[in-house]
Write a protein that holds these residues in place. Sequence first.
Motif, PDB file in Angstrom:
ATOM      1  N   GLN A 192     -60.191 -17.076 133.313  1.00 57.34           N
ATOM      2  CA  GLN A 192     -60.114 -15.633 133.523  1.00 57.34           C
ATOM      3  C   GLN A 192     -59.210 -14.953 132.495  1.00 57.34           C
ATOM      4  N   ARG A 193     -58.085 -15.573 132.170  1.00 54.35           N
ATOM      5  CA  ARG A 193     -57.171 -15.009 131.170  1.00 54.35           C
ATOM      6  C   ARG A 193     -57.853 -14.879 129.808  1.00 54.35           C
TER       7      ARG A 193
ATOM      8  N   TYR B  73     -61.141 -14.986 129.180  1.00 49.80           N
ATOM      9  CA  TYR B  73     -62.288 -14.088 129.306  1.00 49.80           C
ATOM     10  C   TYR B  73     -61.835 -12.625 129.257  1.00 49.80           C
ATOM     11  N   ASP B  74     -60.778 -12.293 130.032  1.00 57.96           N
ATOM     12  CA  ASP B  74     -60.265 -10.922 130.058  1.00 57.96           C
ATOM     13  C   ASP B  74     -59.775 -10.479 128.680  1.00 57.96           C
ATOM     14  N   GLU B  75     -59.139 -11.389 127.962  1.00 53.46           N
ATOM     15  CA  GLU B  75     -58.661 -11.083 126.612  1.00 53.46           C
ATOM     16  C   GLU B  75     -59.833 -10.693 125.714  1.00 53.46           C
TER      17      GLU B  75
ATOM     18  N   GLY C  14     -61.539  -7.398 127.098  1.00 57.31           N
ATOM     19  CA  GLY C  14     -60.666  -6.250 126.856  1.00 57.31           C
ATOM     20  C   GLY C  14     -60.721  -5.797 125.412  1.00 57.31           C
TER      21      GLY C  14
END
Length: 116
Positions: A89-90, A92-94, A97
Amino acid sequence: MARVGESIADVTGKSEFVETRETESVDKAGWIVRRISELGGYENVGDSVKADIFGFDIADVGGSIRLFSDVMKRLGTKLDGDELYEEFQRIYDEGVGRDAGKDKAEDKMWNSGRGR
């Protein structure tokens, strides 16, 4: 039956070669593992760099999860279910974003060119 990574001939007599979608994932996972290893190992690479290396497809979250899981297995990184999810998730979010920021900048440039 073909093994992963091999092309298979079309048996209709057209002699066309078809590559399976699975082959692409296997090749990409191998490339990612090599790239991370070149950079000193998974623990030594920041989330931003990992996002660049993985290049997750936001339109194919399931495929991105499978790719991430395959890479983690190949690297021998052992995480429990929650840790694995949080790590994915970290990263992927990076990546997402960053992509969203690019889209906003492009929209702003488009609108400023239209006199808004």
